[in-house]
Write a protein that holds these residues in place. Structure first.
Motif: not given
Length: 301
Positions: A62-68, A107-118
């Motif tokens: 959701y975070l990375i899609a919303a940011g995109t 901010g949303l893209i980076l937070f979403g990416l980090v969230y998925l990675l970790f």
């Protein structure tokens, strides 16, 4: 008295800004992305669902899609201001400044990416990153260059099911996952072409090249629509052949696909805005129905 008025005004302003930021995320598209990811996750889980992992995948996606989506609005803010259907979006309507859209989206893209990675796994994070990069830096600029953007844009449109499968399995090398990708990819091309036909005057005014070049009678557009629709039939059937779904899905999906094909044929016959609008509405219904059949199949059988 004055303090009360100031507080009320400030609260109204803040709530208005929250609504504008939410609009930047293109809620309908973001919901579609998350839904597709969930279907990929359920099918990749093969009957043994890790619900905690699924929740993490939902949040990160959701975070990375919303940011995109928000970053797309930032990139296309000037063009959005030209088109009637997008001129009232937050940035072209001056309810938000461009820098606000930039920082919010990144901010949303980076937070979403980090969230998925970790919180999920590296593969799921990389699939989501690829989706974002292709959408923003291949599809978005190509919209002003060539109608082939429709085929490029269908890739990030179909990758969320891959991301969901990867979130559940940690791999992107399973055949069933790419068949599922094919279903979404083939659905999306007629979907976008129908929208492009309905909105062609608006798109042309903004300089978007969404329809085939030198095609005044819609013959090329008809070909671009009918081929993916025909490919959809064996593609949805293939999921059943691979025993990823049961007869419950098969019956509903084939009937729905034939209905989608029917509206595609109607467009080919008429090649007018009314037929394109009917095809567009059919496309809006198609994918949710396919997901409902898969989800019902998973729940019952």
């Amino acid at each position: 008295m004055n303090n009360s008025i100031t507080k009320n005004f400030s609260l109204k302003e803040v709530l208005g800004n929250l609504s504008d930021y939410y609009e930047l995320t293109k809620p309908g598209i973001t919901l579609t992305v998350v839904s597709s990811m969930m279907i990929g996750f359920l099918m990749g889980s093969a009957g043994s669902v890790n619900f905690v992992n699924m929740i993490h995948a939902i949040v990160g996606t959701y975070l990375i899609a919303a940011g995109t989506a928000a970053h797309n609005m930032f990139l296309e803010r000037d063009l959005d201001g030209i088109m009637k259907r997008t001129s009232k979006r937050p940035i072209p309507a001056n309810r938000l400044e461009p820098w606000q859209g930039l920082f919010f989206s990144m901010g949303l893209i980076l937070f979403g990416l980090v969230y998925l990675l970790f919180m999920v796994n590296i593969v799921a994070g990389m699939v989501s990153l690829a989706t974002t990069v292709i959408y923003l830096y291949a599809y978005t600029p190509l919209k002003r260059i060539s109608a082939l953007n429709v085929f490029v844009g269908a890739i990030p449109g179909a990758l969320p099911v891959v991301g969901g499968w990867a979130a559940a399995t940690g791999t992107v090398f399973e055949h069933g996952m790419w068949i599922l990708f094919g279903v979404v990819y083939c659905w999306q091309i007629p979907h976008v072409m129908a929208i492009a036909w309905v909105c062609k005057d608006d798109y042309e005014h903004a300089g978007f090249k969404m329809l085939p070049k030198n095609d005044p009678h819609g013959l090329k557009a008809s070909l671009w629509i009918i081929v993916p629709l025909l490919i959809l039939i064996p593609t949805v059937y293939k999921l059943y052949v691979m025993e990823l779904v049961s007869w419950l899905y098969l019956g509903g999906s084939l009937l729905t696909t034939l209905g989608y094909l029917y509206y595609g044929i109607r467009f080919i016959i008429s090649r007018d805005k009314a037929a394109a609008k009917s095809l567009m509405l059919a496309s809006f219904v198609y994918l949710p129905l396919i997901w409902i059949f898969i989800f019902t199949d998973w729940m019952i059988l």
